[in-house]
Design an enzyme around this catalytic site. Structure first.
Site, mmCIF file in Angstrom:
data_model
loop_
_atom_site.group_PDB
_atom_site.id
_atom_site.type_symbol
_atom_site.label_atom_id
_atom_site.label_comp_id
_atom_site.label_asym_id
_atom_site.label_seq_id
_atom_site.Cartn_x
_atom_site.Cartn_y
_atom_site.Cartn_z
ATOM 1 N N GLU A 272 0.803 -1.239 0.000
ATOM 2 C CA GLU A 272 0.000 0.000 0.000
ATOM 3 C C GLU A 272 0.834 1.287 0.000
ATOM 4 O OE1 GLU A 272 -2.800 -0.338 3.225
ATOM 5 O OE2 GLU A 272 -3.743 -2.110 2.358
ATOM 6 N N GLU B 15 -6.244 -10.588 -1.416
ATOM 7 C CA GLU B 15 -7.035 -10.379 -0.192
ATOM 8 C C GLU B 15 -8.516 -10.323 -0.555
ATOM 9 O OE1 GLU B 15 -5.579 -7.075 2.156
ATOM 10 O OE2 GLU B 15 -3.497 -7.607 1.796
#
Ligand code: XIL
Length: 375
Positions: free
Chosen positions: A158, A263
């Protein structure tokens, strides 16, 4: 004497019936996701501490039956594995490695460098030299310990804003924009036998995707190894961006690296922010009953919609099975899912393939069927 025996027989019969019902209540029979998708891509799940420690017998049976890859949901994040300057806590990570070995499950370690879930001592660092020391020590110590023991690492997690620019994290502020290349360089040195990935959410969206491509190209241009990219895949069942996902698979694969969905979960609940999905864990929104409509059970129509969305998504994944190496769900069952508490605490979400009793949902059977059809 006879009545006593009769009573005993009844008690035994009831006990046997009870055990039978308990064992079969969430039975998946012989069907297995990982077997259904064998030869196409790995099927993974996120595991929490109690799953790693095999505390619940039925889950312990189900997980290796269904999944051949696993990502630790929290236990390898810096705040847990490296709680203080000179303190590493490898207990659970070591258990995870042993667990993977026992069942032949490939472990994707998650993660080395991320601005969230940092230990408090890192948040308190103010000078660049100390942060650099932490950065080098953390990557080198953790990655080398598990080299060859885990299959892969999410090296950087991220690092991007939605517009594709670099997130203004403590790492960018103190180490400058080359910190990502440096993280991969250190990881490659410490873990020559482990695959190295960049992982992020919303990188199927064009602007953010362009940022990810830039990062990957920059790492490669520096002569540093990167093996793959993980698109997290926290989407809403009514809004899965199929076309953008398809473009992303093509563009990332064209860079010569593995593409993964790392995810995956599909929320069924109203989005409280009104903005399209963000998986930024610092986001929160206030609770109200309207945005928690299915506290008792999931209506049939929603169950069907969820199954269809999963099926559409996996139809696309199968089309690109040559480019996709793994699809990992962010949890085993709905009870475990982080989406019960994100971005609003205390909701009842239904984003995964197994319900709260570990019973496979309609979406599960649809994916098994789909895999069979596309043999
Ligand atoms: C989440 C976990 O599922 C939660 O248990 C935890 O409280 C917060 O983090 N992106 C990631 C994951 O890369 O590590 C996050 O996991 C979800 C978003």
């Amino acid at each position: 004497m006879k009545t006593k025996r009769f009573n005993l027989a009844i008690v035994i019969a009831i006990a046997v019936l009870f055990i039978f019902c308990t064992v079969t209540k969430n039975k998946v029979g012989n069907t297995s996701l990982q077997k259904a998708f064998q030869g196409k891509f790995l099927i993974g799940t996120a595991l929490n501490a109690s799953q790693i420690e095999e505390k619940e017998p039925y889950a312990s049976k189900l997980i290796p039956q269904q999944f051949n890859a696993a990502t630790p949901e929290n236990i390898m994040k810096a705040e847990i594995i490296h709680p203080a300057w000179d303190t590493y806590n490898f207990d659970l990570a070591d258990k995870l490695v042993a667990y993977g070995k026992k069942y032949g499950i490939k472990i994707n370690a998650h993660n080395l460098i991320w601005h969230s879930q940092l230990p408090p001592f890192v948040r308190r660092i103010t000078d660049a030299d100390s942060l650099k020391m932490y950065f080098e020590d953390h990557i080198t110590t953790v990655a080398s310990r598990y080299d060859g023991k885990v299959y892969s690492w999410d090296v950087v997690n991220e690092a991007l804003n939605e517009d594709g620019t670099l997130r203004n994290s403590i790492f960018l502020q103190k180490l400058g924009p080359d910190y990502i290349v440096e993280a991969f360089r250190l990881a490659a040195k410490a873990a020559p036998n482990t695959k190295l990935y960049y992982n992020d959410y919303n990188i199927e969206q064009p602007e953010k995707r362009a940022g990810a491509i830039e990062i990957i190209k920059k790492i490669k241009a520096a002569g540093v190894r990167i093996d793959g990219v993980g698109i997290q895949g926290h989407w809403h069942m009514n809004d899965v961006p199929l076309e953008k996902i398809e473009e992303s698979i093509k563009e990332f694969a064209a860079l010569g690296i593995e593409v993964m969905f790392t995810e995956l979960d599909l929320s069924v609940l109203p989005n409280p922010t009104g903005r399209p999905g963000s998986a930024d864990i610092s986001q929160t929104a206030a609770y109200n009953e309207k945005i928690n409509p299915y506290t008792k059970a999931l209506p049939d129509s929603v169950q069907k919609k969820l199954a269809q969305s999963y099926s559409d998504l996996f139809t696309l994944f199968l089309k690109y099975k040559k480019n996709i190496s793994r699809v990992t769900f962010w949890g085993v069952d709905d009870g475990q899912s982080w989406l019960n508490d994100f971005p609003v605490r205390g909701r009842t979400n239904y984003a995964l393939l197994f319900d709260r009793n570990l019973k496979p949902k309609e979406a599960y059977y649809k994916l098994i069927e789909l895999a069979k059809q596309k043999q």
